[in-house]
Design a protein around this motif. Sequence first.
Motif, PDB file in Angstrom:
ATOM      1  N   TRP A   1      -4.759  17.706  13.675  1.00 26.46           N
ATOM      2  CA  TRP A   1      -5.064  16.621  14.611  1.00 26.46           C
ATOM      3  C   TRP A   1      -5.585  17.108  15.961  1.00 26.46           C
ATOM      4  CZ3 TRP A   1      -5.763  11.612  13.880  1.00 26.46           C
ATOM      5  CH2 TRP A   1      -5.848  10.784  14.993  1.00 26.46           C
ATOM      6  N   ASP A   2      -4.849  18.000  16.608  1.00 29.46           N
ATOM      7  CA  ASP A   2      -5.264  18.466  17.940  1.00 29.46           C
ATOM      8  C   ASP A   2      -6.628  19.136  17.884  1.00 29.46           C
ATOM      9  OD1 ASP A   2      -2.951  17.492  19.105  1.00 29.46           O
ATOM     10  OD2 ASP A   2      -1.920  19.419  19.064  1.00 29.46           O
ATOM     11  N   SER A   3      -6.850  19.935  16.870  1.00 25.17           N
ATOM     12  CA  SER A   3      -8.128  20.619  16.715  1.00 25.17           C
ATOM     13  C   SER A   3      -9.266  19.611  16.533  1.00 25.17           C
ATOM     14  CB  SER A   3      -8.057  21.575  15.525  1.00 25.17           C
ATOM     15  OG  SER A   3      -9.212  22.333  15.454  1.00 25.17           O
ATOM     16  N   CYS A   4      -8.984  18.543  15.800  1.00 30.95           N
ATOM     17  CA  CYS A   4     -10.001  17.502  15.598  1.00 30.95           C
ATOM     18  C   CYS A   4     -10.367  16.831  16.912  1.00 30.95           C
ATOM     19  CB  CYS A   4      -9.496  16.460  14.595  1.00 30.95           C
ATOM     20  SG  CYS A   4      -9.352  17.063  12.905  1.00 30.95           S
ATOM     21  N   VAL A   5      -9.370  16.442  17.680  1.00 28.01           N
ATOM     22  CA  VAL A   5      -9.620  15.790  18.973  1.00 28.01           C
ATOM     23  C   VAL A   5     -10.353  16.742  19.914  1.00 28.01           C
ATOM     24  CG1 VAL A   5      -8.529  14.759  21.011  1.00 28.01           C
ATOM     25  CG2 VAL A   5      -7.680  14.181  18.720  1.00 28.01           C
ATOM     26  N   GLU A   6      -9.926  18.003  19.956  1.00 27.38           N
ATOM     27  CA  GLU A   6     -10.560  19.001  20.824  1.00 27.38           C
ATOM     28  C   GLU A   6     -12.009  19.272  20.436  1.00 27.38           C
ATOM     29  OE1 GLU A   6      -8.023  22.414  20.430  1.00 27.38           O
ATOM     30  OE2 GLU A   6      -6.319  21.388  21.374  1.00 27.38           O
ATOM     31  N   SER A   7     -12.356  19.059  19.179  1.00 26.67           N
ATOM     32  CA  SER A   7     -13.713  19.335  18.682  1.00 26.67           C
ATOM     33  C   SER A   7     -14.715  18.241  19.026  1.00 26.67           C
ATOM     34  CB  SER A   7     -13.682  19.526  17.163  1.00 26.67           C
ATOM     35  OG  SER A   7     -12.931  20.669  16.818  1.00 26.67           O
ATOM     36  N   LEU A   8     -14.243  17.083  19.457  1.00 31.87           N
ATOM     37  CA  LEU A   8     -15.132  15.959  19.722  1.00 31.87           C
ATOM     38  C   LEU A   8     -15.894  16.105  21.036  1.00 31.87           C
ATOM     39  CD1 LEU A   8     -12.803  13.042  18.630  1.00 31.87           C
ATOM     40  CD2 LEU A   8     -15.007  13.628  17.581  1.00 31.87           C
ATOM     41  N   SER A   9     -17.122  15.616  21.016  1.00 33.45           N
ATOM     42  CA  SER A   9     -17.920  15.528  22.239  1.00 33.45           C
ATOM     43  C   SER A   9     -17.480  14.297  23.027  1.00 33.45           C
ATOM     44  CB  SER A   9     -19.402  15.383  21.869  1.00 33.45           C
ATOM     45  OG  SER A   9     -19.598  14.166  21.160  1.00 33.45           O
ATOM     46  N   LYS A  10     -17.950  14.195  24.250  1.00 34.59           N
ATOM     47  CA  LYS A  10     -17.700  12.985  25.025  1.00 34.59           C
ATOM     48  C   LYS A  10     -18.293  11.808  24.254  1.00 34.59           C
ATOM     49  CE  LYS A  10     -18.117  10.823  29.489  1.00 34.59           C
ATOM     50  NZ  LYS A  10     -18.504  10.941  30.888  1.00 34.59           N
ATOM     51  N   GLY A  11     -17.509  10.751  24.089  1.00 37.30           N
ATOM     52  CA  GLY A  11     -17.957   9.585  23.330  1.00 37.30           C
ATOM     53  C   GLY A  11     -17.827   9.770  21.825  1.00 37.30           C
ATOM     54  N   GLY A  12     -17.198  10.854  21.398  1.00 38.70           N
ATOM     55  CA  GLY A  12     -17.075  11.140  19.970  1.00 38.70           C
ATOM     56  C   GLY A  12     -16.114  10.206  19.249  1.00 38.70           C
TER      57      GLY A  12
ATOM     58  N   ARG B   1      -4.888  10.642  28.228  1.00 36.43           N
ATOM     59  CA  ARG B   1      -5.884  10.994  29.240  1.00 36.43           C
ATOM     60  C   ARG B   1      -7.131  11.586  28.589  1.00 36.43           C
ATOM     61  NH1 ARG B   1      -1.008  12.629  31.637  1.00 36.43           N
ATOM     62  NH2 ARG B   1      -0.484  11.347  33.408  1.00 36.43           N
ATOM     63  N   SER B   2      -6.911  12.405  27.587  1.00 40.73           N
ATOM     64  CA  SER B   2      -8.037  13.005  26.871  1.00 40.73           C
ATOM     65  C   SER B   2      -8.864  11.929  26.164  1.00 40.73           C
ATOM     66  CB  SER B   2      -7.523  14.026  25.852  1.00 40.73           C
ATOM     67  OG  SER B   2      -8.591  14.553  25.120  1.00 40.73           O
ATOM     68  N   ILE B   3      -8.183  10.935  25.632  1.00 42.31           N
ATOM     69  CA  ILE B   3      -8.877   9.862  24.896  1.00 42.31           C
ATOM     70  C   ILE B   3      -9.736   9.030  25.844  1.00 42.31           C
ATOM     71  CG2 ILE B   3      -8.601   7.825  23.430  1.00 42.31           C
ATOM     72  CD1 ILE B   3      -7.799  10.555  22.121  1.00 42.31           C
ATOM     73  N   PHE B   4      -9.138   8.523  26.928  1.00 38.63           N
ATOM     74  CA  PHE B   4      -9.937   7.641  27.786  1.00 38.63           C
ATOM     75  C   PHE B   4     -10.906   8.390  28.684  1.00 38.63           C
ATOM     76  CE2 PHE B   4      -5.928   7.641  30.400  1.00 38.63           C
ATOM     77  CZ  PHE B   4      -6.432   8.101  31.605  1.00 38.63           C
ATOM     78  N   SER B   5     -10.542   9.578  29.159  1.00 42.45           N
ATOM     79  CA  SER B   5     -11.457  10.281  30.062  1.00 42.45           C
ATOM     80  C   SER B   5     -12.690  10.800  29.323  1.00 42.45           C
ATOM     81  CB  SER B   5     -10.748  11.441  30.764  1.00 42.45           C
ATOM     82  OG  SER B   5     -10.399  12.452  29.832  1.00 42.45           O
TER      83      SER B   5
END
Length: 172
Positions: free
Chosen positions: A78-89, A107-111
């Motif tokens: 999960w964390d690796s997936c979220v970290e791999s996303l671009s802005k707006g991913g 914060r990571s999700i909304f920012s």
Amino acid sequence: LVMGAGSGVGMMAVQLAKLAGARVITTVGSDHKIPKAVVLGADAVIDHSKEKVSERVKLLTEGRGVDVVVEHIGPDVWDSCVESLSKGGRLITCGATTGGEVTLNLRSIFSRQLTIKGSYMGTRAELVKAAELIGQKRLMAVIDRTFPLREARAAQEWMTGRKFFGKIVLVC
């Protein structure tokens, strides 16, 4: 980014993303699975047993990250997936092989303006379309091994050993 190219979800997601014109990055758990993922259409393959997925994704995308992650594994990735996303991913999740609960840094999700979407099965029309693509040999179902039903235990052991790439089939 498709997590787990050797799984049922992974092998289909790699092929469908490629058919849609995407540049496809995928993960596998051992070196012998890399060429099989390439045959499915992967442009880049990350061996998650040797590399940190999100770091390699950042290298492959020149620091940008990916627009979409397809994950069906759960907390272990999960964390690796979220970290791999671009802005707006967008993160699409459709399974929970390693469990059903994850931690989430809001914060990571909304920012980063990320979208998380759950997906379960598909429509009848999508099934018909997939069957058409298989019939046209534009999409393939990968069968790793077939076991007679009386060898169900051996099939289960094969699966838990994680040496397979594709589906394991029991036949009567």
